[in-house]
Design a protein around this motif. Structure first.
Motif, short mmCIF file in Angstrom:
data_model
loop_
_atom_site.label_atom_id
_atom_site.label_comp_id
_atom_site.label_asym_id
_atom_site.label_seq_id
_atom_site.Cartn_x
_atom_site.Cartn_y
_atom_site.Cartn_z
N GLY A 179 14.50 21.22 -14.64
CA GLY A 179 15.71 20.41 -14.71
C GLY A 179 15.50 19.03 -15.32
O GLY A 179 16.46 18.27 -15.46
N GLN A 230 16.92 25.94 1.92
CA GLN A 230 17.90 26.69 1.11
C GLN A 230 17.30 28.00 0.59
O GLN A 230 18.03 28.95 0.33
CB GLN A 230 18.33 25.87 -0.11
N LEU A 231 15.99 28.00 0.42
CA LEU A 231 15.38 29.12 -0.32
C LEU A 231 15.36 30.45 0.43
O LEU A 231 15.74 31.47 -0.13
CB LEU A 231 13.97 28.73 -0.79
N ASP A 234 23.54 21.23 -7.59
CA ASP A 234 23.46 22.42 -6.77
C ASP A 234 24.76 22.56 -5.97
O ASP A 234 25.36 23.64 -5.89
CB ASP A 234 22.26 22.28 -5.80
N ILE A 235 25.19 21.45 -5.42
CA ILE A 235 26.40 21.45 -4.59
C ILE A 235 27.64 21.70 -5.45
O ILE A 235 28.49 22.52 -5.11
CB ILE A 235 26.50 20.11 -3.83
N CYS A 257 21.90 28.93 -6.78
CA CYS A 257 21.98 28.17 -5.53
C CYS A 257 20.57 27.93 -4.96
O CYS A 257 19.81 28.86 -4.72
CB CYS A 257 22.84 28.93 -4.52
N GLY A 258 20.23 26.66 -4.80
CA GLY A 258 18.90 26.30 -4.32
C GLY A 258 17.92 26.00 -5.45
O GLY A 258 16.79 25.60 -5.19
N HIS A 259 18.33 26.22 -6.70
CA HIS A 259 17.40 26.06 -7.83
C HIS A 259 17.93 25.16 -8.94
O HIS A 259 17.35 25.11 -10.01
CB HIS A 259 17.07 27.44 -8.42
N ALA A 260 19.04 24.50 -8.71
CA ALA A 260 19.65 23.68 -9.76
C ALA A 260 18.82 22.42 -10.01
O ALA A 260 17.99 22.06 -9.19
CB ALA A 260 21.09 23.32 -9.37
N PRO A 261 19.05 21.76 -11.15
CA PRO A 261 18.20 20.62 -11.55
C PRO A 261 18.36 19.36 -10.70
O PRO A 261 17.54 18.46 -10.81
CB PRO A 261 18.63 20.30 -12.99
N ALA A 262 19.38 19.27 -9.89
CA ALA A 262 19.55 18.11 -9.01
C ALA A 262 20.41 18.55 -7.84
O ALA A 262 21.19 19.50 -7.96
CB ALA A 262 20.24 16.97 -9.76
N LEU A 263 20.25 17.88 -6.72
CA LEU A 263 21.00 18.26 -5.51
C LEU A 263 22.50 18.24 -5.73
O LEU A 263 23.23 19.14 -5.31
CB LEU A 263 20.67 17.29 -4.38
N VAL A 315 24.42 27.65 2.57
CA VAL A 315 23.27 27.13 1.82
C VAL A 315 23.67 25.84 1.10
O VAL A 315 22.88 24.90 0.96
CB VAL A 315 22.73 28.21 0.85
N ILE A 369 16.19 21.11 2.16
CA ILE A 369 16.17 21.57 0.76
C ILE A 369 15.32 22.83 0.61
O ILE A 369 15.75 23.81 -0.01
CB ILE A 369 15.60 20.45 -0.15
N LEU A 427 20.97 15.80 1.08
CA LEU A 427 21.50 14.61 0.40
C LEU A 427 21.75 13.46 1.38
O LEU A 427 21.33 12.32 1.14
CB LEU A 427 22.79 15.02 -0.31
N ARG A 469 14.71 8.51 -3.45
CA ARG A 469 14.73 9.96 -3.34
C ARG A 469 13.66 10.56 -4.25
O ARG A 469 12.95 11.49 -3.86
CB ARG A 469 16.11 10.50 -3.74
N ALA A 498 22.11 21.82 1.34
CA ALA A 498 21.86 20.87 0.26
C ALA A 498 22.53 19.54 0.59
O ALA A 498 21.96 18.47 0.37
CB ALA A 498 22.38 21.42 -1.07
N TYR A 522 19.67 25.92 -17.80
CA TYR A 522 20.88 25.35 -17.20
C TYR A 522 21.93 25.02 -18.27
O TYR A 522 23.13 25.07 -18.01
CB TYR A 522 20.51 24.10 -16.39
N ARG A 578 10.55 25.03 -5.67
CA ARG A 578 11.10 23.66 -5.72
C ARG A 578 10.55 22.91 -6.94
O ARG A 578 11.29 22.23 -7.64
CB ARG A 578 10.77 22.88 -4.44
N ALA A 604 12.17 24.24 -10.13
CA ALA A 604 13.56 23.77 -10.31
C ALA A 604 13.56 22.33 -10.80
O ALA A 604 14.33 21.96 -11.69
CB ALA A 604 14.32 23.89 -8.98
N ARG A 610 18.39 16.12 -16.36
CA ARG A 610 18.55 14.79 -15.76
C ARG A 610 18.35 13.70 -16.82
O ARG A 610 19.10 12.72 -16.86
CB ARG A 610 17.55 14.62 -14.60
#
Ligand SMILES: [Fe+2]
Ligand SMILES: [Fe+2]
Lengths: 328, 248
Positions: free
Chosen positions: A306, A63-64, B36-37, B27-33, A86, A60, A94, A107, A90, B90, A299, A302, A310
């Motif tokens: 976010g 990715q940066l 991001d994908i 890419c690499g900064h989204a709120p959840a994996l 990239v 993860i 996962l 997680r 991710a 987002y 990280r 983000a 969520r």
């Protein structure tokens, strides 16, 4: 490597083991896979959580540095390749978080430990990507080193980890080929491109060697991990293999490995090479690498930015479930 | 390919290219994996579409998709202003995506029946992707609009901010009228009713209220862009501009 500093105690001798531990060790010695629901020593579980967790975090955070160049990729095709790469990382994160979850940790808990600094990720991702050639160097060297370590782990004793490695290795070798292709284009390009390619190798060579972790001479205890088959080769074995594979590739590109002592040793049929600067390595692991704060900061940002997203999804899902239940 | 068709392909290609670029910034900064994908999948689809439209647009003059993407200045870009809007939070990114996707699916479905075989072929492929995009973005708009107080407020703010940029997608001009008369493209205005219906239903479900004003910013198709496009291009085109003799 992606889990560079997972320390375990010295391996227990058979007479120190309980009956259950002896039976467990015997299964591993027979090459059986351990599955989530089966009994395992607490230390085996804890060590695997650290190892798989570090590995997941590395994907993860990893990715940066490459993400840094997505918006500057020089052609549509290169941009698509980099975006997809990239994205693959991710996906690796996962799978690995899922594998860790089979050991009884969530997680979210793992991510919280990454963010608080309790858990580490590979030192390599604390180095900056300064030119487009670095994207090639990362694919070639970093994914290359990752493969070196992860191919043997496909045979590790813990079933979910071994299976995650099988999927991941296929994609990593793809990444490595693409990275090599990118840097060969640079190495055979204009003088400026060539200079960027050489500079990328200069900066990424030793940090790549560090990916395998400290030298076996150092007192990192891995005997227990090896007995449990969650570590298959020693750090120095893998580092040697990596050097032997990579040096001819560098020569083929017309690039110079930044090591005066590098020489083919006919007796051992392998290269002699200089060790990386281990003080620098420990500084990076401690948090004092060129990009540690930026990487972790990105990280955490983000994740925190976010939170509303969520929470919003979770609230809607709960409402929908509530409405469904009321209707039934 | 006539000049008209090249120009129209450029509009479609630039929409996809610029929106893809914006998404790639996450890419690499989204709120959840998982997000991001998924978002990167959309970015990749749009990038692929951009490549096809731009190849079509440049073929007559012998310019490659890369030439068009990397060697034009802002004034030569033909994308709608909506897609160059900065990402914001987002919620903004998702709202922009939904407004675009809801238009895109209508446009592509009409274009897949174009009398121009080149247009029809690309549109048919892109339509399948866009169907997935709009399903996903609509679902997220509903979930977040109907989520927490905060997620609702953020989505409403995003809708308020982006609404004035949606109208441009439906503005016809002379080029559009000529190609529509030939049966090559749908008239821009003809897509509005279906868009109003689908977005109306989604916003109702999301408990979001579109602004009453019908005011629409315009200018993208004529190359009059917002301040947001220049910095985007400066970044995207940096290597090609700094090292014009290099191949990559
Ligand atoms: Fe990976
Ligand atoms: Fe990789």
């Amino acid at each position: 490597m992606y889990a560079q500093l997972v320390k375990t105690s010295r391996a227990k001798a058979p007479e120190e083991m309980s009956e259950q531990e002896r039976a467990f060790q015997a299964r591993i010695d027979r090459g059986e896979k351990i599955e989530p629901k089966e009994w395992m020593p607490e230390e085996y579980r804890r060590t695997l959580i650290r190892q798989i967790g570090q590995h997941a975090h590395s994907e993860i955070v990893g990715q940066l540095p490459e993400g840094n160049w997505i918006t500057r990729a020089p052609t549509l095709q290169r941009k698509a390749i980099l975006l997809a790469k990239v994205q693959d990382e991710a996906g690796h994160g996962l799978y690995l978080y899922c594998a860790a979850e089979t050991l009884g940790i969530s997680r979210d808990e793992l991510i919280a430990m990454l963010h608080s600094g309790k858990m580490k990720y590979s030192s390599i991702f604390n180095y900056p990507t300064l030119t487009w050639a670095d994207i090639g160097a990362v694919g070639w060297l970093v994914d290359g080193a990752a493969i070196m370590n992860q191919v043997p782990l496909q045979r590790c004793s813990y079933g979910p980890y071994a299976r995650a490695m099988v999927r991941i290795c296929k994609e990593e070798s793809f990444h490595q080929r693409q990275g090599y292709d990118l840097i060969s284009k640079m190495a055979r390009g204009t003088p400026e491109q060539k200079a960027m390619a050489q500079d990328a190798l200069n900066r990424f060579w030793y940090p790549s060697l560090m990916m395998f972790g400290p030298s076996d001479k150092e007192s990192v205890h891995s005997a227990q991990s090896m007995a449990w088959r969650i570590k298959i080769n020693t750090n120095d074995e893998l580092r040697q293999k990596f050097v032997d594979q990579t040096v001819p590739q560098a020569h083929y590109l017309g690039l110079t490995v930044p090591d005066d002592k590098l020489a083919w040793n006919e007796d051992k049929r392998a290269y002699d090479f200089s060790e990386p600067d281990w003080e620098e390595f420990y500084a990076v692991v401690r948090g004092d690498g060129p990009c540690n704060r930026d990487r972790l900061g990105a990280r955490v940002k983000a994740w925190e930015d976010g939170a509303w997203f969520r929470d919003g999804l979770a609230a809607h899902a709960a409402k929908t479930r509530g409405a469904k239940m009321a209707a039934e | 390919m006539t000049d008209d068709r090249c120009e129209y392909a450029l509009r479609l290609g630039d929409n996809a290219l610029i929106l893809s670029h914006r998404l790639s910034e996450w890419c690499g900064h989204a709120p959840a994996l998982e997000e991001d994908i998924a978002l990167t999948n959309v970015a990749l689809d749009l990038l692929g579409q951009a490549q096809l439209w731009l190849e079509l647009a440049g073929a007559r003059e012998g310019r490659s998709a890369d030439d068009l993407a990397y060697r034009r200045d802002a004034g030569a870009f033909r994308n709608a202003l909506l897609v160059e809007r900065p990402n914001g939070d987002y919620g903004h990114t998702l709202m922009r995506q939904y407004l675009f996707d809801a238009w895109h699916i209508e446009a592509l479905s009409a274009l897949s029946r174009s009398r121009d075989a080149g247009f029809a072929e690309i549109a048919a492929k892109a339509e399948k992707e866009a169907a997935y995009h709009v399903e996903r973005s609509a679902e997220l708009v509903v979930a977040l609009g109907d989520g927490t107080h905060e997620s609702h407020a953020r989505m409403q703010a995003a809708l308020d901010a982006l609404w004035p940029y949606a109208g441009e997608l439906f503005l016809g001009d002379a080029l559009d009228a000529r190609l529509a008369a030939e049966g090559v493209v749908p008239a821009a205005t003809s897509l509005r009713a279906a868009w109003d219906a689908s977005t109306g239903a989604v916003f109702a479900q999301a408990t979001l209220t579109p602004p009453a004003s019908a005011f629409a910013h315009k200018g993208g198709r004529a190359g009059r862009h917002s301040e947001a496009l220049g910095p985007l291009l400066a970044q995207m085109q940096f290597l090609q501009r700094a090292y014009p003799d290099a191949t990559w």
